[in-house]
Design a protein around this motif. Structure first.
Motif, PDB file in Angstrom:
ATOM      1  N   ALA A 134       0.828  -1.207   0.000  1.00 21.95           N
ATOM      2  CA  ALA A 134       0.000   0.000   0.000  1.00 21.95           C
ATOM      3  C   ALA A 134       0.861   1.255   0.000  1.00 21.95           C
ATOM      4  CB  ALA A 134      -0.940  -0.004   1.208  1.00 21.95           C
ATOM      5  N   ILE A 135       2.006   1.197   0.689  1.00 18.28           N
ATOM      6  CA  ILE A 135       2.929   2.332   0.715  1.00 18.28           C
ATOM      7  C   ILE A 135       3.623   2.469  -0.640  1.00 18.28           C
ATOM      8  CG2 ILE A 135       5.055   3.231   1.756  1.00 18.28           C
ATOM      9  CD1 ILE A 135       4.152   1.862   4.389  1.00 18.28           C
ATOM     10  N   ALA A 136       4.082   1.329  -1.184  1.00 16.98           N
ATOM     11  CA  ALA A 136       4.796   1.358  -2.463  1.00 16.98           C
ATOM     12  C   ALA A 136       3.902   1.849  -3.596  1.00 16.98           C
ATOM     13  CB  ALA A 136       5.355  -0.021  -2.786  1.00 16.98           C
ATOM     14  N   ALA A 140      12.013 -12.363  -2.142  1.00 19.12           N
ATOM     15  CA  ALA A 140      11.366 -11.248  -1.447  1.00 19.12           C
ATOM     16  C   ALA A 140      11.276 -11.525   0.046  1.00 19.12           C
ATOM     17  CB  ALA A 140       9.981 -10.996  -2.032  1.00 19.12           C
ATOM     18  N   ALA A 141      10.970 -12.765   0.419  1.00 19.91           N
ATOM     19  CA  ALA A 141      10.867 -13.119   1.829  1.00 19.91           C
ATOM     20  C   ALA A 141      12.214 -12.968   2.531  1.00 19.91           C
ATOM     21  CB  ALA A 141      10.347 -14.549   1.970  1.00 19.91           C
ATOM     22  N   LYS A 142      13.305 -13.338   1.863  1.00 25.36           N
ATOM     23  CA  LYS A 142      14.638 -13.201   2.459  1.00 25.36           C
ATOM     24  C   LYS A 142      14.992 -11.744   2.708  1.00 25.36           C
ATOM     25  CE  LYS A 142      16.569 -17.361   0.287  1.00 25.36           C
ATOM     26  NZ  LYS A 142      17.569 -17.868  -0.681  1.00 25.36           N
ATOM     27  N   LEU A 143      14.492 -10.858   1.841  1.00 23.20           N
ATOM     28  CA  LEU A 143      14.826  -9.438   1.936  1.00 23.20           C
ATOM     29  C   LEU A 143      13.782  -8.648   2.726  1.00 23.20           C
ATOM     30  CD1 LEU A 143      16.017  -9.011  -1.743  1.00 23.20           C
ATOM     31  CD2 LEU A 143      17.473  -8.875   0.292  1.00 23.20           C
ATOM     32  N   GLY A 144      12.684  -9.299   3.091  1.00 24.80           N
ATOM     33  CA  GLY A 144      11.656  -8.632   3.875  1.00 24.80           C
ATOM     34  C   GLY A 144      10.842  -7.631   3.096  1.00 24.80           C
ATOM     35  N   VAL A 145      10.615  -7.908   1.806  1.00 28.93           N
ATOM     36  CA  VAL A 145       9.799  -7.025   0.974  1.00 28.93           C
ATOM     37  C   VAL A 145       8.700  -7.852   0.307  1.00 28.93           C
ATOM     38  CG1 VAL A 145      11.693  -5.418   0.553  1.00 28.93           C
ATOM     39  CG2 VAL A 145      11.308  -7.292  -1.042  1.00 28.93           C
ATOM     40  N   SER A 196       8.344  -7.148  -5.856  1.00 26.75           N
ATOM     41  CA  SER A 196       8.980  -5.837  -5.684  1.00 26.75           C
ATOM     42  C   SER A 196      10.137  -5.674  -6.664  1.00 26.75           C
ATOM     43  CB  SER A 196       9.508  -5.681  -4.252  1.00 26.75           C
ATOM     44  OG  SER A 196       8.463  -5.662  -3.318  1.00 26.75           O
ATOM     45  N   PRO A 197      10.408  -4.438  -7.098  1.00 24.67           N
ATOM     46  CA  PRO A 197      11.516  -4.236  -8.029  1.00 24.67           C
ATOM     47  C   PRO A 197      12.866  -4.412  -7.354  1.00 24.67           C
ATOM     48  CG  PRO A 197      10.578  -2.132  -7.374  1.00 24.67           C
ATOM     49  CD  PRO A 197       9.688  -3.186  -6.800  1.00 24.67           C
ATOM     50  N   HIS A 253      19.500  -6.511  -5.430  1.00 23.93           N
ATOM     51  CA  HIS A 253      19.354  -5.391  -4.496  1.00 23.93           C
ATOM     52  C   HIS A 253      17.921  -4.882  -4.544  1.00 23.93           C
ATOM     53  CE1 HIS A 253      23.630  -5.314  -5.827  1.00 23.93           C
ATOM     54  NE2 HIS A 253      23.859  -5.058  -4.560  1.00 23.93           N
ATOM     55  N   PRO A 254      17.169  -4.944  -3.441  1.00 19.10           N
ATOM     56  CA  PRO A 254      15.804  -4.418  -3.464  1.00 19.10           C
ATOM     57  C   PRO A 254      15.800  -2.902  -3.587  1.00 19.10           C
ATOM     58  CG  PRO A 254      16.431  -5.009  -1.225  1.00 19.10           C
ATOM     59  CD  PRO A 254      17.544  -5.474  -2.123  1.00 19.10           C
ATOM     60  N   ALA A 255      14.747  -2.366  -4.177  1.00 14.80           N
ATOM     61  CA  ALA A 255      14.644  -0.916  -4.362  1.00 14.80           C
ATOM     62  C   ALA A 255      14.708  -0.202  -3.019  1.00 14.80           C
ATOM     63  CB  ALA A 255      13.328  -0.580  -5.064  1.00 14.80           C
ATOM     64  N   GLY A 256      15.434   0.921  -3.009  1.00 12.79           N
ATOM     65  CA  GLY A 256      15.496   1.753  -1.825  1.00 12.79           C
ATOM     66  C   GLY A 256      16.640   1.458  -0.881  1.00 12.79           C
ATOM     67  N   ARG A 257      17.420   0.396  -1.147  1.00 11.66           N
ATOM     68  CA  ARG A 257      18.510   0.060  -0.228  1.00 11.66           C
ATOM     69  C   ARG A 257      19.893   0.161  -0.857  1.00 11.66           C
ATOM     70  NH1 ARG A 257      15.978  -5.360   2.606  1.00 11.66           N
ATOM     71  NH2 ARG A 257      13.920  -4.457   3.061  1.00 11.66           N
TER      72      ARG A 257
END
Length: 238
Positions: free
Chosen positions: A19-21, A189-194, A198-199, A222-226
Motif C-alpha cells: 500500500a505504501i509502495a 522477497a521473503a529473504k529481503l523482507g519485501v 517488488s523491483p 538489491h531491493p529498491a530503496g537500499r
C-alpha cells in the motif's frame, strides 16, 4: 511441491508495504493502531506489533508524537557505490559484509545460465551494512581450484577476489559488470523482507584472469530503496 505460508505478521506487513509502495498510503498518512489492526484483521496484538516492527525496521513508518504511527518519506538508499573502477568494487566488499549461508557445488543449471566453464563452488548468502536490513541477496561462484574454505569466507573483511589473489597468486585482469531491473520472486522477497514482485536491481560481475579465464562470478539482487550506483561525468570543453 508444498510451500510453507508466510507467518501472519509478515503477510500483514507485506500488505501494508504494498500500500505504501503503490501510493495508497502516502508520506505523513497515519497507519491503523495495533488495536485497529487487531479488530480489522482478526489478529492478536503480538501479530500486529510484529508487522509494524518490520515496517519500522525498513524505515517505512515511524512513531510521531501526537500523530501516532505514520508513513515516512521514502528513505535514501542505504548504500551508494560509485561506478567506474575496480577499487570501488573492492570498497563495496569491505563496507557491505557478505554473510554466506553455506558452500555448495554450483548446479548444472547455474553453470549454463552464467556460462561457467569447469567446476565452481557457490556461496549463497546476504550482504549487510551497519546492521541494517539486508542490502542484497548475493551468490558468489569461485572456480573450485581457487575456492576458499567457508570459514575463511565468513571471516573475510575484504572481498573473495582479494583472498583468491593473495592465496593463489592469481591476478584479476578485468571485471565485467551487467545490471538489469527484475522483479523479486516470493522466495527472494521473503529473504529481503519485501513484497513479492517488488523491483530489484540484479548485478552480475564476472572476474577473469590474464588468460581470459573466468575465475569468479558474483550475482546480487538489491531491493529498491537500499542500494544505488553513482557515476560522476565530467564535461570536456574544447
Amino acid at each position: 511441491m508444498t510451500t510453507t505460508p508466510l507467518p501472519r505478521y509478515r503477510q500483514i506487513a507485506d500488505e501494508l508495504r504494498e500500500a505504501i509502495a503503490s501510493g495508497r498510503l502516502k508520506p505523513g498518512d497515519a497507519l491503523p493502531t495495533e488495536m485497529e489492526l487487531c479488530a480489522a484483521r482478526d489478529i492478536s496484538r503480538h501479530t500486529a506489533r510484529e508487522a509494524l516492527r518490520l515496517l519500522t525496521e525498513d524505515g517505512l513508518i515511524a512513531r510521531r508524537r501526537g500523530a501516532g504511527t505514520v508513513v515516512t518519506q521514502p528513505p535514501a538508499p542505504a548504500f551508494a557505490q560509485p561506478i567506474g573502477d575496480f577499487d570501488s568494487i573492492l570498497q563495496y566488499a569491505r563496507d557491505a559484509a557478505f554473510l554466506p549461508d553455506r558452500a555448495r557445488p554450483a548446479t548444472a543449471g547455474e553453470a549454463k545460465r552464467l556460462d561457467l566453464t569447469g567446476a565452481f563452488t557457490a556461496y549463497p548468502g546476504l550482504r549487510r551494512a551497519s546492521g541494517a536490513a539486508p542490502l542484497a541477496i548475493t551468490t558468489i561462484y569461485v572456480l573450485d581450484a581457487l575456492a576458499p574454505p567457508l570459514e575463511a569466507v565468513r571471516a573475510l573483511t575484504g572481498s573473495i577476489s582479494e583472498w583468491v589473489e593473495n592465496a593463489h597468486d592469481v591476478s584479476v585482469a578485468s571485471v565485467t559488470q551487467r545490471m538489469e531491473a527484475v522483479a523479486l520472486t516470493k522466495t527472494d522477497a521473503a529473504k529481503l523482507g519485501v513484497a513479492e514482485g517488488s523491483p530489484a536491481l540484479r548485478t552480475l560481475r564476472r572476474y577473469t584472469d590474464v588468460s581470459g579465464r573466468t575465475i569468479l562470478v558474483s550475482e546480487s539482487l538489491h531491493p529498491a530503496g537500499r542500494f544505488a550506483y553513482e557515476m560522476k561525468m565530467t564535461r570536456q570543453r574544447k
